[in-house]
Scaffold this motif. Structure first.
Motif, PDB file in Angstrom:
ATOM      1  N   PRO A 212       0.804  -1.240   0.000  1.00 33.55           N
ATOM      2  CA  PRO A 212       0.000   0.000   0.000  1.00 33.55           C
ATOM      3  C   PRO A 212       0.824   1.270   0.000  1.00 33.55           C
ATOM      4  O   PRO A 212       0.391   2.289  -0.535  1.00 33.55           O
ATOM      5  N   GLU A 213       2.058   1.211   0.582  1.00 28.82           N
ATOM      6  CA  GLU A 213       2.877   2.423   0.625  1.00 28.82           C
ATOM      7  C   GLU A 213       3.281   2.897  -0.762  1.00 28.82           C
ATOM      8  O   GLU A 213       3.608   4.063  -0.964  1.00 28.82           O
ATOM      9  N   LEU A 214       3.250   1.981  -1.750  1.00 31.15           N
ATOM     10  CA  LEU A 214       3.602   2.357  -3.119  1.00 31.15           C
ATOM     11  C   LEU A 214       2.400   2.898  -3.905  1.00 31.15           C
ATOM     12  O   LEU A 214       2.557   3.386  -5.021  1.00 31.15           O
ATOM     13  N   LEU A 215       1.215   2.797  -3.321  1.00 36.57           N
ATOM     14  CA  LEU A 215       0.001   3.093  -4.083  1.00 36.57           C
ATOM     15  C   LEU A 215      -0.640   4.430  -3.721  1.00 36.57           C
ATOM     16  O   LEU A 215      -1.741   4.716  -4.168  1.00 36.57           O
ATOM     17  N   VAL A 216       0.030   5.227  -2.925  1.00 41.47           N
ATOM     18  CA  VAL A 216      -0.533   6.513  -2.519  1.00 41.47           C
ATOM     19  C   VAL A 216      -0.833   7.382  -3.731  1.00 41.47           C
ATOM     20  O   VAL A 216      -1.932   7.937  -3.872  1.00 41.47           O
TER      21      VAL A 216
ATOM     22  N   VAL B 274      -5.665   6.412   1.032  1.00 39.20           N
ATOM     23  CA  VAL B 274      -4.399   7.075   1.343  1.00 39.20           C
ATOM     24  C   VAL B 274      -4.319   7.387   2.834  1.00 39.20           C
ATOM     25  O   VAL B 274      -3.298   7.146   3.497  1.00 39.20           O
ATOM     26  N   VAL B 275      -5.399   7.918   3.377  1.00 36.60           N
ATOM     27  CA  VAL B 275      -5.422   8.298   4.787  1.00 36.60           C
ATOM     28  C   VAL B 275      -5.240   7.074   5.677  1.00 36.60           C
ATOM     29  O   VAL B 275      -4.464   7.089   6.649  1.00 36.60           O
TER      30      VAL B 275
ATOM     31  N   ASN C  85       1.390   3.332   8.178  1.00 37.04           N
ATOM     32  CA  ASN C  85       2.726   3.370   7.582  1.00 37.04           C
ATOM     33  C   ASN C  85       3.249   4.802   7.591  1.00 37.04           C
ATOM     34  O   ASN C  85       2.738   5.666   6.883  1.00 37.04           O
ATOM     35  N   GLU C  86       4.298   5.037   8.390  1.00 33.81           N
ATOM     36  CA  GLU C  86       4.826   6.395   8.533  1.00 33.81           C
ATOM     37  C   GLU C  86       5.570   6.886   7.296  1.00 33.81           C
ATOM     38  O   GLU C  86       5.924   8.051   7.217  1.00 33.81           O
TER      39      GLU C  86
ATOM     40  N   GLU D 169       2.311  15.592   3.061  1.00 37.37           N
ATOM     41  CA  GLU D 169       1.661  16.375   2.004  1.00 37.37           C
ATOM     42  C   GLU D 169       0.620  15.548   1.268  1.00 37.37           C
ATOM     43  O   GLU D 169      -0.462  16.035   0.917  1.00 37.37           O
ATOM     44  N   LYS D 170       0.951  14.256   1.021  1.00 37.62           N
ATOM     45  CA  LYS D 170       0.004  13.386   0.322  1.00 37.62           C
ATOM     46  C   LYS D 170      -1.233  13.126   1.176  1.00 37.62           C
ATOM     47  O   LYS D 170      -2.367  13.089   0.687  1.00 37.62           O
ATOM     48  N   VAL D 171      -1.027  12.947   2.475  1.00 34.76           N
ATOM     49  CA  VAL D 171      -2.167  12.706   3.371  1.00 34.76           C
ATOM     50  C   VAL D 171      -3.060  13.942   3.407  1.00 34.76           C
ATOM     51  O   VAL D 171      -4.296  13.845   3.356  1.00 34.76           O
ATOM     52  N   ARG D 172      -2.432  15.095   3.506  1.00 31.27           N
ATOM     53  CA  ARG D 172      -3.212  16.337   3.552  1.00 31.27           C
ATOM     54  C   ARG D 172      -4.003  16.524   2.255  1.00 31.27           C
ATOM     55  O   ARG D 172      -5.186  16.909   2.295  1.00 31.27           O
TER      56      ARG D 172
END
Length: 902
Positions: A749-753, A779-780, A786-787, A792-795
């Motif tokens: 999942p960390e690669l799919l943001v 994403v959220v 996963n830290e 910025e992507k989460v926001r």
């Protein structure tokens, strides 16, 4: 901290945690059990109690108890009387190491009388004139006053095999579990051609030829002439006897002063002339042995020549001549050796040193590069029926002549022929086995060389050259591309078994420089100093060059680019005649390429370009490395200099296509070559960013095998493909590409943001807001687990989710998203718009106090003027509404009966 392990034939214990260690040790016997006790000071038993769990074939049991002052006492139990403890301390980190190993069995020592009898018997049986020469001279009477006792023993072929006292296997001979050294065999499946290619850029030293030398000179010196003068009641006799005593007491300088006094007092006396002539020469020789001044040796040898001429029938003449000739050999004066022994062979054909002198003549001719004459001399010795065992040595040494002149094919053929001719005498020729192995190595017969070195080590496991042989085994395995662990194993064993020899030193350089990458600065400094300090002198040509290259490699691995580069460039500029300049030039270019790559990977795009630009007129002039231009392209792309990036990618592509044959293999080994698909992907990305959608689509079509791209590249490919489709208003194609990517990388999942955010936007364009909210929420949710997901992507995902929820009439969900941003994802980013939007939702829901509280920042903080102004207008509107609310809410007055007005 305490650890234990089994390392080959050693039980290894290591205790760390102190800078300095104080301990006592002793060995006691309890019945049939031998106990090694180690009393540690400053350590409690509890700290090392885990050692009691150890047990192996050498150590039956380990006890950890309280000893002196209730501090730890270690007791190691063994049944083997030959189990020996070797302890030492290490620095950085400080540790006490206890190694137990089974020592080699003791060999019964022969008495000196037995030794002499054996050597004498052998010498007599092999000498052509054994019935004529004297093996010793009895003491003569006073008439001569010169009474030497000569012993011609100790001149066998293999006497010097272990001459170097340092060369003792620290842990005994090879363990019986693998006496054939099968651990150093290589299967064809282990061999990789890349190793052979990589070896072309390494330095492999030519080890010193193994020329078996004999301790002839050493044995002569060990058996000096003994002077005896009958005491007499006169001063002359007393001075002579004093002089002899001073000489016998190893005080040659004092004896020389006494001799000077004697000559001044008795200039005309001839009573002790012969004794003093010999004594003078011996004194000067002993002085030379102490200070090694060439002038002293020259004086001594001149004096010896004088006594040979003055006393041609003296019984010590054979010894004296041998001493002169071998002394010349000791100082590498081949011409002096040759002239001395040629004269000796002619004048003294009955000398017990006759065949030794003949062999020395052949060696001197070889050293003088008179190879043809050296071979002729050796062949004459071999063919002479009187030469006895020297015939075998002569045949074995013919190969040495070819080996020295680097005619390895002739050397190998000669050695093999010698072994075939004298198969039972293989013990006589360690040089045959070692030099044959070296010949195969330099003929690039690596498989044959590997077997030949194994053969040498099997037959001569304690030979001083064993360190060279075992280190070469590691080098051969490295050349063959064998697994690094196996190569390292050979180097470890070389250093472990032959510590103190030049071959073991080379193994240590390999091992240490490979570890540079993991060393802390303090340890690195200490290890480098040790490498410098322990370097053998006058042992191998180009040893300094080898060490510089290995150290620069180690420094490069730890990314100490500047120091590594300085070592390489300094050598290149100073050693203009070095045969290794090509290797150093390639190392310099590689260093710069790695610097550029390191800067680019770290996001220092300007730095990467500067490093390249600074060296284009020097080291990188006309450099055609493919990977270097690929890295430059990435740096330009990172700076959004798209035109420059595209040029570099096109250069990369052109040069990659031009590679073929050996050049391509070489580049694949020494460069980080991109694939054609990776280049096409980068070109597609640049074209896409430049809004050249048609070109981007064309480059995407050039990619042949998407499935073999790296993970991040496959994601990028799908994102570009989706982006192109979006720009072409083919949202269905874009969505399909992104969904396919999401399905394929479901477990990562960390690669799919990025793909999820793109899906959120694509589905929103299609009006499917619930779907877009789902993808944004992915994403959220991933960020909470996963830290590695950037803030910025989460926001961005939270804002998108909030806006979409407002559009579908779910303001409470939007409030949750905005509040989460304000609570956790501000990170020095402007929040004016977020607060304004959140306040507006509250306002529209009629939650006026919440709206006021949210917009309050507009009065208190300096922030974005636009959002601040809008918030202030909203607050003013609320205040105006509150002020006139009573008027808006007041009911109209009741009307009169006639509803008329006055």
């Amino acid at each position: 901290n305490s650890t234990f392990s089994v390392q080959g034939d050693t039980s290894h214990f290591e205790i760390s945690g102190r800078d300095e260690w104080r301990y006592d040790k002793r060995r006691v016997q309890e019945g049939k059990i031998f106990v090694h006790e180690v009393q540690l000071y400053g350590v409690q038993a509890e700290e090392v109690k885990n050692l009691s769990a150890f047990k192996d074939s050498r150590i039956q049991k380990v006890e950890v108890v309280n000893g002196n002052n209730n501090q730890a006492l270690l007791r190691f139990y063994t049944k083997h009387p030959r189990v020996t403890l070797f302890e030492y301390q290490t620095d950085s980190p400080g540790a006490l190491v206890l190694d137990f190993y089974k020592d080699a069995p003791q060999v019964k020592k022969m008495s000196e009388a037995e030794k002499k009898k054996t050597e004498l018997d052998r010498l007599v049986q092999n000498h052509p004139t054994k019935d004529k020469f004297l093996l010793g001279v009895k003491k003569r009477g006073l008439a001569s006053d010169h009474s030497p006792q000569v012993d011609y023993s100790g001149f066998g072929f293999l006497e010097a095999q272990n001459k170097d006292g340092k060369t003792k296997l620290k842990y005994g001979i090879f363990d019986g579990g693998d006496k054939d050294l099968n651990r150093f065999k290589i299967d064809d499946s282990e061999i990789s051609e890349n190793g052979l290619i990589r070896s072309s850029e390494n330095i492999y030293l030519r080890y010193p030829a193994l020329m078996v030398t004999h301790p002839y000179l050493e044995n002569i010196v060990k058996d000096p002439i003994r002077y005896e003068v009958e005491p007499a009641e006169n001063e002359e006799n007393q001075i002579v006897r004093l002089m002899i005593k001073q000489y016998n007491d190893n005080r040659p300088t004092v004896a020389l002063k006494t001799l000077k006094i004697y000559k001044e007092k008795y200039p005309q006396s001839t009573k002790y002339k012969q004794t003093l002539d010999f004594l003078y020469a011996d004194i000067m020789y002993k002085i030379w042995q102490k200070d090694r001044q060439p002038a002293d040796l020259e004086t001594a040898l001149r004096l010896y020549k004088n006594v040979l001429e003055a006393y041609p029938e003296d019984p010590s003449r054979y010894r004296t001549l041998a001493l002169i000739g071998y002394s010349y050999r000791e100082v590498n004066n081949a011409l002096g050796t040759l002239s001395t022994f040629q004269s000796g062979v002619e004048k003294y054909p009955d000398s017990p040193f006759y065949w030794q002198m003949r062999m020395a003549i052949a060696n001197a001719l070889r050293d003088l590069n008179k190879d043809e004459f050296a071979i002729q001399e050796l062949e004459k010795i071999e063919s002479d029926p009187r030469s006895g065992r020297f015939a075998v040595e002569a045949r074995f040494r013919i190969g040495d002549v070819f080996f020295k002149k680097k005619d390895y094919k002739a050397a190998l053929d000669t050695y093999l022929g010698a072994l075939k001719k004298y198969p039972e005498q293989w013990q006589e020729g360690p040089n045959v086995f070692f030099n044959s192995a070296e010949s195969r190595f330099w003929l690039k017969d690596y498989k044959g060389a590997l077997d030949a070195y194994r053969g040498f080590l099997q037959r001569f496991p304690t030979h001083p050259a064993g360190g060279y042989a075992m280190t070469r085994l590691g080098e051969i395995m490295e050349i063959q591309g064998v697994a690094k662990s196996k190569v390292t194993g050979a180097y470890l064993e070389s250093y472990f078994r032959y510590r103190g020899t030049p071959g073991a030193y080379l193994a240590k350089v390999y091992l240490d420089t490979d570890r540079y990458i993991s060393m802390k600065n303090k340890e690195l400094k200490a290890v480098r100093e040790q490498i410098k300090k322990e370097k053998p002198k006058d042992e191998m040509d180009h040893l300094d060059t080898f060490v510089i290259l290995k150290e620069s490699d180690g420094l490069l691995a730890r990314k100490d680019f500047a120091e590594s580069l300085d070592m390489l460039t300094t050598y290149y500029q100073k050693e203009v005649l070095s045969p290794y300049l090509g290797i150093f030039k390639n190392r310099i270019v590689n260093n710069l390429a790695r610097q550029v790559e390191h800067a680019q990977n770290g996001g220092n795009f300007v730095g990467a370009i500067n490093i390249y630009s600074k060296n284009t007129s020097s080291w990188l002039a006309k450099e055609e490395r493919v990977d270097l231009h690929m890295t430059l392209g990435r740096a330009y792309e990172g700076l959004n200099l798209l035109t420059e990036a595209m040029k570099e990618y096109e250069t990369t592509e052109s040069r990659l296509k031009s590679l073929a044959g050996k050049a391509k293999q070489y580049a694949e080994v020494f460069q980080n070559l991109p694939t054609a698909d990776t280049i096409a992907l980068r070109k597609a990305r640049v074209a896409y960013e430049a809004n050249q959608i048609t070109q981007a689509a064309k480059f995407l079509e050039e990619i042949q095998k998407v499935e073999v791209l790296a993970d991040q590249e496959r994601i990028e490919h799908s994102l570009i493909l989706a982006g192109v489709a979006e720009r072409q208003e083919r949202n269905d194609v874009a969505e399909a590409a992104l969904k396919d990517l999401a399905a394929r990388w479901k477990g990562k999942p960390e690669l799919l943001v990025e793909p999820w955010m793109r899906l959120a936007k694509v589905t929103a364009k299609s009006g499917r807001l619930n779907d877009s909210i789902f993808w944004a929420n992915q994403v959220v949710e991933t960020a909470q687990k996963n830290e590695s997901v950037g803030a910025e992507k989460v926001r961005e995902a939270l804002e998108f989710s909030a806006q979409s929820n407002v559009r579908i009439g779910k303001p409470e969900k939007a409030i949750e998203a905005y509040k989460l941003i304000l609570d956790r994802y501000t990170a020095d980013k402007p929040v004016s718009r977020i607060k304004f939007e959140l306040g507006r939702i509250y306002f529209e829901l009629g939650k006026i106090p919440d709206a006021q509280a949210t917009w309050q920042w507009a009065r208190e903080e300096q922030d974005s003027q636009l959002w601040k102004k809008m918030a202030q207008e909203q607050l003013a509107q609320i205040q105006w509404s509150e002020k006139y609310k009573k008027y808006f809410d007041r009911k109209p007055a009741a009307s009169g009966a006639g509803d008329g007005r006055k």
